[in-house]
Design a protein around this motif. Structure first.
Motif, PDB file in Angstrom:
ATOM      1  N   GLU A 122       0.861  -1.186   0.000  1.00  0.00           N
ATOM      2  CA  GLU A 122       0.000   0.000   0.000  1.00  0.00           C
ATOM      3  C   GLU A 122       0.897   1.235   0.000  1.00  0.00           C
ATOM      4  O   GLU A 122       0.610   2.217  -0.643  1.00  0.00           O
ATOM      5  CB  GLU A 122      -0.917   0.009   1.222  1.00  0.00           C
ATOM      6  CG  GLU A 122      -2.009  -1.044   1.173  1.00  0.00           C
ATOM      7  CD  GLU A 122      -2.988  -0.817   0.036  1.00  0.00           C
ATOM      8  OE1 GLU A 122      -3.393   0.345  -0.180  1.00  0.00           O
ATOM      9  OE2 GLU A 122      -3.318  -1.784  -0.653  1.00  0.00           O
ATOM     10  N   TRP A 123       1.969   1.163   0.789  1.00  0.00           N
ATOM     11  CA  TRP A 123       3.008   2.181   0.787  1.00  0.00           C
ATOM     12  C   TRP A 123       4.294   1.498   1.227  1.00  0.00           C
ATOM     13  O   TRP A 123       4.268   0.503   1.937  1.00  0.00           O
ATOM     14  CB  TRP A 123       2.656   3.357   1.701  1.00  0.00           C
ATOM     15  CG  TRP A 123       2.683   3.004   3.163  1.00  0.00           C
ATOM     16  CD1 TRP A 123       1.662   2.481   3.889  1.00  0.00           C
ATOM     17  CD2 TRP A 123       3.796   3.124   4.045  1.00  0.00           C
ATOM     18  NE1 TRP A 123       2.073   2.268   5.169  1.00  0.00           N
ATOM     19  CE2 TRP A 123       3.372   2.664   5.306  1.00  0.00           C
ATOM     20  CE3 TRP A 123       5.104   3.577   3.894  1.00  0.00           C
ATOM     21  CZ2 TRP A 123       4.215   2.642   6.399  1.00  0.00           C
ATOM     22  CZ3 TRP A 123       5.942   3.550   4.994  1.00  0.00           C
ATOM     23  CH2 TRP A 123       5.484   3.091   6.231  1.00  0.00           C
ATOM     24  N   SER A 124       5.416   2.041   0.775  1.00  0.00           N
ATOM     25  CA  SER A 124       6.690   1.434   1.133  1.00  0.00           C
ATOM     26  C   SER A 124       7.797   2.460   0.980  1.00  0.00           C
ATOM     27  O   SER A 124       7.823   3.200  -0.005  1.00  0.00           O
ATOM     28  CB  SER A 124       6.981   0.238   0.225  1.00  0.00           C
ATOM     29  OG  SER A 124       8.247  -0.312   0.506  1.00  0.00           O
ATOM     30  N   PRO A 125       8.717   2.523   1.950  1.00  0.00           N
ATOM     31  CA  PRO A 125       9.896   3.370   1.750  1.00  0.00           C
ATOM     32  C   PRO A 125      10.736   2.790   0.616  1.00  0.00           C
ATOM     33  O   PRO A 125      10.752   1.584   0.402  1.00  0.00           O
ATOM     34  CB  PRO A 125      10.628   3.300   3.089  1.00  0.00           C
ATOM     35  CG  PRO A 125      10.060   2.135   3.806  1.00  0.00           C
ATOM     36  CD  PRO A 125       8.718   1.841   3.221  1.00  0.00           C
ATOM     37  N   LEU A 126      11.415   3.661  -0.100  1.00  0.00           N
ATOM     38  CA  LEU A 126      12.245   3.216  -1.223  1.00  0.00           C
ATOM     39  C   LEU A 126      13.713   3.416  -0.901  1.00  0.00           C
ATOM     40  O   LEU A 126      14.095   4.397  -0.270  1.00  0.00           O
ATOM     41  CB  LEU A 126      11.893   4.000  -2.492  1.00  0.00           C
ATOM     42  CG  LEU A 126      10.500   3.760  -3.066  1.00  0.00           C
ATOM     43  CD1 LEU A 126      10.239   4.689  -4.239  1.00  0.00           C
ATOM     44  CD2 LEU A 126      10.332   2.315  -3.478  1.00  0.00           C
ATOM     45  N   ALA A 127      14.521   2.481  -1.341  1.00  0.00           N
ATOM     46  CA  ALA A 127      15.971   2.550  -1.198  1.00  0.00           C
ATOM     47  C   ALA A 127      16.591   2.380  -2.580  1.00  0.00           C
ATOM     48  O   ALA A 127      15.949   1.871  -3.506  1.00  0.00           O
ATOM     49  CB  ALA A 127      16.462   1.458  -0.258  1.00  0.00           C
ATOM     50  N   ASP A 128      17.823   2.794  -2.691  1.00  0.00           N
ATOM     51  CA  ASP A 128      18.530   2.684  -3.963  1.00  0.00           C
ATOM     52  C   ASP A 128      18.484   1.248  -4.479  1.00  0.00           C
ATOM     53  O   ASP A 128      18.757   0.302  -3.747  1.00  0.00           O
ATOM     54  CB  ASP A 128      19.984   3.110  -3.771  1.00  0.00           C
ATOM     55  CG  ASP A 128      20.759   3.127  -5.074  1.00  0.00           C
ATOM     56  OD1 ASP A 128      20.170   3.481  -6.112  1.00  0.00           O
ATOM     57  OD2 ASP A 128      21.947   2.769  -5.049  1.00  0.00           O
ATOM     58  N   GLY A 129      18.084   1.076  -5.735  1.00  0.00           N
ATOM     59  CA  GLY A 129      18.028  -0.235  -6.362  1.00  0.00           C
ATOM     60  C   GLY A 129      16.679  -0.924  -6.276  1.00  0.00           C
ATOM     61  O   GLY A 129      16.503  -2.000  -6.852  1.00  0.00           O
ATOM     62  N   ASP A 130      15.712  -0.336  -5.567  1.00  0.00           N
ATOM     63  CA  ASP A 130      14.394  -0.959  -5.458  1.00  0.00           C
ATOM     64  C   ASP A 130      13.700  -0.996  -6.815  1.00  0.00           C
ATOM     65  O   ASP A 130      13.868  -0.105  -7.647  1.00  0.00           O
ATOM     66  CB  ASP A 130      13.506  -0.210  -4.455  1.00  0.00           C
ATOM     67  CG  ASP A 130      13.821  -0.577  -3.022  1.00  0.00           C
ATOM     68  OD1 ASP A 130      14.576  -1.540  -2.799  1.00  0.00           O
ATOM     69  OD2 ASP A 130      13.299   0.105  -2.115  1.00  0.00           O
ATOM     70  N   GLU A 131      12.918  -2.045  -7.010  1.00  0.00           N
ATOM     71  CA  GLU A 131      12.183  -2.260  -8.250  1.00  0.00           C
ATOM     72  C   GLU A 131      10.693  -2.088  -7.957  1.00  0.00           C
ATOM     73  O   GLU A 131      10.135  -2.802  -7.130  1.00  0.00           O
ATOM     74  CB  GLU A 131      12.485  -3.664  -8.767  1.00  0.00           C
ATOM     75  CG  GLU A 131      11.852  -3.982 -10.084  1.00  0.00           C
ATOM     76  CD  GLU A 131      12.209  -5.391 -10.523  1.00  0.00           C
ATOM     77  OE1 GLU A 131      13.261  -5.561 -11.172  1.00  0.00           O
ATOM     78  OE2 GLU A 131      11.436  -6.305 -10.221  1.00  0.00           O
TER      79      GLU A 131
END
Length: 161
Positions: A122-131
């Protein structure tokens, strides 16, 4: 009274829950890590300034979009910042929210959902390299500012006299 016989009910194709004929519901292992296409590394190397970016393939064209505003809209709508003309993508599919505490993706009430690294969110923090997957399209999140901050400064700071 139900005119069906017990034999008719058993022939509906339901799977046995236990026993040697049963099928596992889940494999129990996490989804496989997505393999990053080679062009992502090339796009990262060609970026002129550190920052946060979304990179995706649109009919053979590799597109890199900076995440420079607080809200970046993803969808089928003409108002979307990242637009996919595809029926598997909702008009308002997802939002990329950039704030001081980080970048996250929000599902904007889409029909097919938003997936980050293979998990529906539903929501998610993003980090470098996430798809990020919306419909049948894959978007790669690049945070080159985070990788540059991890490097020590090579030039010493000037000292005022």
């Amino acid at each position: 009274m139900d005119p069906r016989t017990p034999g008719d009910i058993e022939a509906t194709g339901t799977l046995p829950i236990v026993g040697e004929d049963s099928l596992p519901i889940t494999s129990g292992s996490p989804p496989a890590a997505p393999s990053r296409p080679d062009w992502i590394d090339e796009a990262r190397a060609n970026l002129s300034s550190p920052g946060k970016y979304l990179a995706y393939d649109d009919s053979g064209r590799h597109i890199v979009v900076p995440v420079s505003r607080e809200w970046t809209r993803i969808g089928r709508s003409l108002a979307a910042d990242v637009r996919f003309d595809d029926s598997t993508v909702s008009r308002r599919h997802a939002l990329i929210v950039s704030q001081a505490d980080g970048v996250r993706v929000l599902d904007d009430r889409s029909l097919n959902g938003v997936y980050v690294n293979g998990r529906r969110v539903e929501w998610s923090p993003l980090a470098d390299g996430d798809e990020i997957v919306v419909g049948r399209h894959t978007i790669h999140f690049m945070d080159t500012a985070a990788s540059d901050e991890a490097l020590p400064d090579s030039a010493p700071a000037a000292v005022a006299e």
